[in-house]
Design a protein around this motif. Structure first.
Motif, mmCIF file in Angstrom:
data_model
loop_
_atom_site.group_PDB
_atom_site.id
_atom_site.type_symbol
_atom_site.label_atom_id
_atom_site.label_comp_id
_atom_site.label_asym_id
_atom_site.label_seq_id
_atom_site.Cartn_x
_atom_site.Cartn_y
_atom_site.Cartn_z
ATOM 1 N N ARG A 35 -3.349 -1.103 -2.541
ATOM 2 C CA ARG A 35 -2.252 -2.182 -2.104
ATOM 3 C C ARG A 35 -2.799 -3.063 -1.453
ATOM 4 O O ARG A 35 -2.335 -4.311 -1.421
ATOM 5 N N LYS A 36 -3.622 -2.873 -0.299
ATOM 6 C CA LYS A 36 -4.055 -3.742 0.661
ATOM 7 C C LYS A 36 -5.214 -4.816 -0.170
ATOM 8 O O LYS A 36 -5.129 -6.041 0.290
ATOM 9 N N ASP A 300 3.278 -9.677 -10.775
ATOM 10 C CA ASP A 300 2.660 -9.251 -9.614
ATOM 11 C C ASP A 300 1.919 -7.599 -10.028
ATOM 12 O O ASP A 300 2.348 -7.110 -10.942
ATOM 13 N N GLU A 301 0.931 -7.508 -9.350
ATOM 14 C CA GLU A 301 0.118 -6.159 -9.740
ATOM 15 C C GLU A 301 0.894 -4.932 -9.185
ATOM 16 O O GLU A 301 1.318 -5.116 -8.029
#
Length: 301
Positions: A35-36, A300-301
């Motif tokens: 996520r980062k 968006d991923e």
């Protein structure tokens, strides 16, 4: 900590990644670190996993990708198979050429499979794409003579099947390997398109490789997520290669210019007119693309 294992993501659904590793399949979650970084694991990714149970684990690292597609979400594609039917629906050369250009842009090897050849003559489509060096196969659900040849052509790396609804994509895959048991849908005569029966991307083993059956998607959707700028387009038509750099003027768009080597190739019969026509249409569309709009239009991923 136990040594990490390396495997291949063959399916992703409901937040779980199914990783083939050493003859076993592990159901894995992804570590929060992804996520980062803004990078999510994709089907087709080679990954390292931390095994936490007999068949469970966590994806902890994504190995370098060769390429990836946004829609359908798939990574490390070697062969991009464009399935087109000779009838119901009839072939659309512009759609084929757009898909082929995206494949070349992504570093994938394009292949064309013409289906429903029992309903019409595929020779025109065959001639166009074989002339420009693309591997072409013909297939009829009524015969098996083509099956072994196509199966062998796909028995290495990862092959992705694309094609608009109704072209017989899932039926084709079932014919290649009956173990796939992929649901198929008949073409809707009223709507002129097939039912969307394939729900998610999944890799199926075939020989030493894998084939991916992808959800039914249109060329419009593919174009939306896989952008090619006008400066890049000439490299997405392999038959242009030997003419590039030989035009009379620098910065040639290869559309209408005097002294264009590509146009000369068309006039000499070495480049099919339909291919150049598709290029010109795509070039005009690409001229309208603004770089700042590209990121805005990405999901968006």
């Amino acid at each position: 900590m136990e040594e990490l294992k390396t495997g291949l993501i063959t399916k992703a659904t409901g937040g779980f990644y199914y990783v083939a590793c050493g003859g076993r399949e592990y159901e894995c979650r992804a570590r929060g670190l992804f996520r980062k970084t803004g990078i999510s694991p994709l089907v087709g990714d080679a990954v390292k996993i931390e095994v936490t149970g007999e068949k469970e684990g966590y994806v902890v690292e994504i190995l370098p990708r060769k390429n990836s597609l946004v829609r359908p979400p798939l990574a490390n594609v070697n062969t991009f198979v464009i399935v087109v039917s000779i009838k119901d629906p009839a072939p659309n050369l512009l759609v084929i050429d757009k898909m082929m250009a995206i494949a070349c842009h992504k570093g994938m090897t394009p292949m064309v499979i013409v289906t429903k050849t029992d309903l019409g003559d595929p020779s025109e489509v065959e001639e166009i794409y074989r002339k420009v060096g693309i591997e072409v196969h013909t297939a009829s659900i009524c015969s098996d003579g083509w099956v072994e040849t196509v199966r062998n052509a796909l028995s290495h790396g990862i092959s992705a099947f694309s094609g608009n609804s109704g072209v017989g994509k899932s039926s084709l895959l079932n014919k290649i390997d009956s173990r796939l048991a992929i649901a198929t849908g008949e073409t809707s005569q009223k709507l002129g398109r097939g039912k969307h029966t394939t729900r998610h991307v999944q890799l199926y083993p075939i020989g030493d490789g894998y084939i991916a059956d992808t959800p039914g998607f249109s060329a419009v959707e593919l174009e939306r997520y896989e952008i090619i700028f006008k400066e890049e387009l000439e490299d997405c038509f392999p038959e242009f290669k030997k003419y590039l750099g030989k035009c009379q003027f620098t910065g040639c768009s290869h559309t209408v210019e005097k002294g264009c080597a590509v146009i000369q190739g068309v006039n000499q019969g070495e480049i099919p007119p339909s291919r150049h026509k598709s290029y010109c249409t795509m070039y005009e569309d690409a001229k309208k693309i603004k770089e700042w709009e590209v990121r805005k239009g990405q999901p968006d991923e």
